[in-house]
Design a protein around this motif. Structure first.
Motif, PDB file in Angstrom:
ATOM      1  N   PHE A 125      -3.944  -0.647  -7.973  1.00 57.28           N
ATOM      2  CA  PHE A 125      -5.693  -0.350  -7.526  1.00 57.28           C
ATOM      3  C   PHE A 125      -5.716  -0.160  -7.078  1.00 57.28           C
ATOM      4  O   PHE A 125      -5.246   0.129  -5.920  1.00 57.28           O
ATOM      5  CB  PHE A 125      -6.220  -2.215  -8.255  1.00 57.28           C
ATOM      6  CG  PHE A 125      -5.319  -2.834  -6.704  1.00 57.28           C
ATOM      7  CD1 PHE A 125      -6.255  -2.792  -5.985  1.00 57.28           C
ATOM      8  CD2 PHE A 125      -4.422  -3.816  -7.231  1.00 57.28           C
ATOM      9  CE1 PHE A 125      -6.199  -3.914  -4.619  1.00 57.28           C
ATOM     10  CE2 PHE A 125      -4.282  -4.919  -5.926  1.00 57.28           C
ATOM     11  CZ  PHE A 125      -4.927  -4.495  -4.986  1.00 57.28           C
ATOM     12  N   ASP A 126      -7.188   0.612  -6.609  1.00 59.80           N
ATOM     13  CA  ASP A 126      -7.608   1.366  -6.158  1.00 59.80           C
ATOM     14  C   ASP A 126      -8.768  -0.112  -4.617  1.00 59.80           C
ATOM     15  O   ASP A 126      -9.629   0.034  -4.993  1.00 59.80           O
ATOM     16  CB  ASP A 126      -8.398   3.122  -6.283  1.00 59.80           C
ATOM     17  CG  ASP A 126      -6.815   3.542  -6.970  1.00 59.80           C
ATOM     18  OD1 ASP A 126      -6.609   4.156  -6.332  1.00 59.80           O
ATOM     19  OD2 ASP A 126      -7.346   4.445  -7.786  1.00 59.80           O
ATOM     20  N   PHE A 127      -8.306   0.688  -3.625  1.00 58.10           N
ATOM     21  CA  PHE A 127      -9.466  -0.182  -3.071  1.00 58.10           C
ATOM     22  C   PHE A 127      -9.791   0.982  -2.340  1.00 58.10           C
ATOM     23  O   PHE A 127      -9.829   1.815  -0.985  1.00 58.10           O
ATOM     24  CB  PHE A 127      -8.646  -1.024  -1.410  1.00 58.10           C
ATOM     25  CG  PHE A 127      -8.970  -1.273  -1.139  1.00 58.10           C
ATOM     26  CD1 PHE A 127      -9.652  -3.047  -1.348  1.00 58.10           C
ATOM     27  CD2 PHE A 127      -9.360  -1.274   0.707  1.00 58.10           C
ATOM     28  CE1 PHE A 127     -10.926  -4.060   0.162  1.00 58.10           C
ATOM     29  CE2 PHE A 127     -10.545  -1.911   1.494  1.00 58.10           C
ATOM     30  CZ  PHE A 127     -11.078  -3.306   1.277  1.00 58.10           C
ATOM     31  N   ALA A 128     -11.370   0.644  -1.719  1.00 56.55           N
ATOM     32  CA  ALA A 128     -12.086   1.439  -0.884  1.00 56.55           C
ATOM     33  C   ALA A 128     -13.307   0.540  -0.650  1.00 56.55           C
ATOM     34  O   ALA A 128     -13.447  -0.351  -1.217  1.00 56.55           O
ATOM     35  CB  ALA A 128     -12.843   2.337  -2.282  1.00 56.55           C
TER      36      ALA A 128
ATOM     37  N   THR B 260      -0.436   4.268  -0.326  1.00 59.76           N
ATOM     38  CA  THR B 260      -1.250   5.910   0.340  1.00 59.76           C
ATOM     39  C   THR B 260      -2.277   5.042   1.152  1.00 59.76           C
ATOM     40  O   THR B 260      -3.089   4.425   0.470  1.00 59.76           O
ATOM     41  CB  THR B 260      -2.004   6.498  -0.639  1.00 59.76           C
ATOM     42  OG1 THR B 260      -2.636   6.108  -1.493  1.00 59.76           O
ATOM     43  CG2 THR B 260      -0.866   7.495  -1.642  1.00 59.76           C
TER      44      THR B 260
ATOM     45  N   GLU C   3     -10.477   3.963   2.421  1.00 57.19           N
ATOM     46  CA  GLU C   3      -8.964   4.366   0.828  1.00 57.19           C
ATOM     47  C   GLU C   3      -8.073   3.979   1.025  1.00 57.19           C
ATOM     48  O   GLU C   3      -6.602   4.205   1.467  1.00 57.19           O
ATOM     49  CB  GLU C   3      -9.590   5.770   0.297  1.00 57.19           C
ATOM     50  CG  GLU C   3     -11.324   5.851   0.065  1.00 57.19           C
ATOM     51  CD  GLU C   3     -11.627   6.666  -0.357  1.00 57.19           C
ATOM     52  OE1 GLU C   3     -11.440   7.146  -1.852  1.00 57.19           O
ATOM     53  OE2 GLU C   3     -10.821   7.984   0.438  1.00 57.19           O
ATOM     54  N   LEU C   4      -7.327   2.989  -0.436  1.00 58.38           N
ATOM     55  CA  LEU C   4      -5.925   2.251   0.011  1.00 58.38           C
ATOM     56  C   LEU C   4      -5.227   2.318  -1.002  1.00 58.38           C
ATOM     57  O   LEU C   4      -6.705   2.026  -2.528  1.00 58.38           O
ATOM     58  CB  LEU C   4      -5.979   0.884   0.342  1.00 58.38           C
ATOM     59  CG  LEU C   4      -6.138   0.540   1.920  1.00 58.38           C
ATOM     60  CD1 LEU C   4      -6.113  -0.963   2.155  1.00 58.38           C
ATOM     61  CD2 LEU C   4      -5.514   1.566   3.103  1.00 58.38           C
ATOM     62  N   ARG C   5      -5.065   2.781  -1.865  1.00 54.86           N
ATOM     63  CA  ARG C   5      -4.445   2.857  -3.430  1.00 54.86           C
ATOM     64  C   ARG C   5      -2.610   1.176  -3.008  1.00 54.86           C
ATOM     65  O   ARG C   5      -2.031   1.649  -2.481  1.00 54.86           O
ATOM     66  CB  ARG C   5      -2.883   3.744  -3.659  1.00 54.86           C
ATOM     67  CG  ARG C   5      -2.167   3.705  -4.934  1.00 54.86           C
ATOM     68  CD  ARG C   5      -3.270   3.019  -6.108  1.00 54.86           C
ATOM     69  NE  ARG C   5      -2.271   3.331  -7.882  1.00 54.86           N
ATOM     70  CZ  ARG C   5      -3.108   2.266  -8.291  1.00 54.86           C
ATOM     71  NH1 ARG C   5      -4.509   2.290  -8.912  1.00 54.86           N
ATOM     72  NH2 ARG C   5      -2.403   2.294  -9.826  1.00 54.86           N
TER      73      ARG C   5
ATOM     74  N   GLN D   1     -17.015  -3.878   0.783  1.00 57.04           N
ATOM     75  CA  GLN D   1     -15.866  -3.443   0.358  1.00 57.04           C
ATOM     76  C   GLN D   1     -16.464  -3.515  -1.639  1.00 57.04           C
ATOM     77  O   GLN D   1     -17.183  -3.373  -1.799  1.00 57.04           O
ATOM     78  CB  GLN D   1     -15.120  -4.746  -0.749  1.00 57.04           C
ATOM     79  CG  GLN D   1     -14.405  -5.043   0.347  1.00 57.04           C
ATOM     80  CD  GLN D   1     -13.029  -5.715  -0.247  1.00 57.04           C
ATOM     81  OE1 GLN D   1     -12.004  -6.328   0.604  1.00 57.04           O
ATOM     82  NE2 GLN D   1     -13.148  -6.385  -1.327  1.00 57.04           N
TER      83      GLN D   1
ATOM     84  N   GLU E  39       0.356  -1.139  -5.026  1.00 59.22           N
ATOM     85  CA  GLU E  39       0.813  -1.558  -6.271  1.00 59.22           C
ATOM     86  C   GLU E  39       1.423  -1.974  -5.793  1.00 59.22           C
ATOM     87  O   GLU E  39       2.213  -2.729  -5.042  1.00 59.22           O
ATOM     88  CB  GLU E  39       1.437  -0.090  -6.059  1.00 59.22           C
ATOM     89  CG  GLU E  39       0.852   1.481  -6.830  1.00 59.22           C
ATOM     90  CD  GLU E  39       1.235   2.456  -7.142  1.00 59.22           C
ATOM     91  OE1 GLU E  39       2.400   2.305  -7.564  1.00 59.22           O
ATOM     92  OE2 GLU E  39       1.046   3.939  -7.930  1.00 59.22           O
TER      93      GLU E  39
ATOM     94  N   ASP F 290     -15.910  -2.201  -4.441  1.00 57.35           N
ATOM     95  CA  ASP F 290     -16.130  -2.880  -5.743  1.00 57.35           C
ATOM     96  C   ASP F 290     -16.377  -4.225  -5.953  1.00 57.35           C
ATOM     97  O   ASP F 290     -17.187  -4.726  -7.091  1.00 57.35           O
ATOM     98  CB  ASP F 290     -14.345  -3.248  -6.316  1.00 57.35           C
ATOM     99  CG  ASP F 290     -13.540  -3.724  -5.336  1.00 57.35           C
ATOM    100  OD1 ASP F 290     -13.919  -4.584  -4.469  1.00 57.35           O
ATOM    101  OD2 ASP F 290     -12.139  -4.522  -5.388  1.00 57.35           O
TER     102      ASP F 290
ATOM    103  N   THR G 217       1.014  -0.951   0.177  1.00 54.96           N
ATOM    104  CA  THR G 217       0.051  -0.148   0.139  1.00 54.96           C
ATOM    105  C   THR G 217       0.610   0.921   0.340  1.00 54.96           C
ATOM    106  O   THR G 217       1.776   1.159   0.892  1.00 54.96           O
ATOM    107  CB  THR G 217      -0.911  -0.071   1.264  1.00 54.96           C
ATOM    108  OG1 THR G 217      -1.641  -1.566   1.292  1.00 54.96           O
ATOM    109  CG2 THR G 217      -2.062   1.476   1.432  1.00 54.96           C
TER     110      THR G 217
END
Length: 138
Positions: A63-66, A39, A51-53, A82, A55, A84, A37
């Protein structure tokens, strides 16, 4: 299919809770294999967002995780949905003497072999336990 991951951390529950939820701490422990992670933001309240970014450590993919919080009970329970795939994740915190047990329960992602998904989530949780122990010289 339900997946359960668990770790025992030799630290007080308030210390574990803080490290699990503080964005600066999340950046230090939220990784597994080739992913990490980069961010994190966390509005830890019912209706708040995590919220996580995430990579790849070796490439430029990511990918972005929310997730949105559905339950929060300080030092006891966090539950989020989640964004998504609408899966519900429940994280319980409990004291066992001077240790804290962190247990995650969630439905398996049907697109990933369940043993692989469990190993990934367990790996992240194990990283978390090692991080807390090292940060607090335990």
């Amino acid at each position: 299919m339900k997946i359960i991951t668990e770790t025992k951390i030799p630290a007080p529950i308030d210390v574990v809770w803080h490290a699990f939820n503080d964005p600066n701490d999340i950046l230090q422990w939220d990784s597994c294999g080739e992913w990490h992670t980069i961010t994190a933001s966390n509005d830890l309240k019912v209706g708040g967002l995590l919220e996580l970014r995430i990579e790849s450590k070796v490439g430029k993919s990511g990918f972005d995780f929310a997730a949105i919080y559905t339950q929060v009970e300080t030092n006891r329970l966090i539950e989020w949905r989640q964004m998504d795939d609408d899966r519900l994740i429940r994280v319980n915190f409990s004291e066992n003497g001077t240790d804290t047990i962190v247990r995650q329960t969630f439905n398996a992602d049907p697109t990933i072999p369940s043993n692989e998904e469990r190993a990934d989530w367990q790996g992240v949780l194990d990283n978390f336990g090692r991080y807390v122990a090292a940060k607090h010289n335990i």
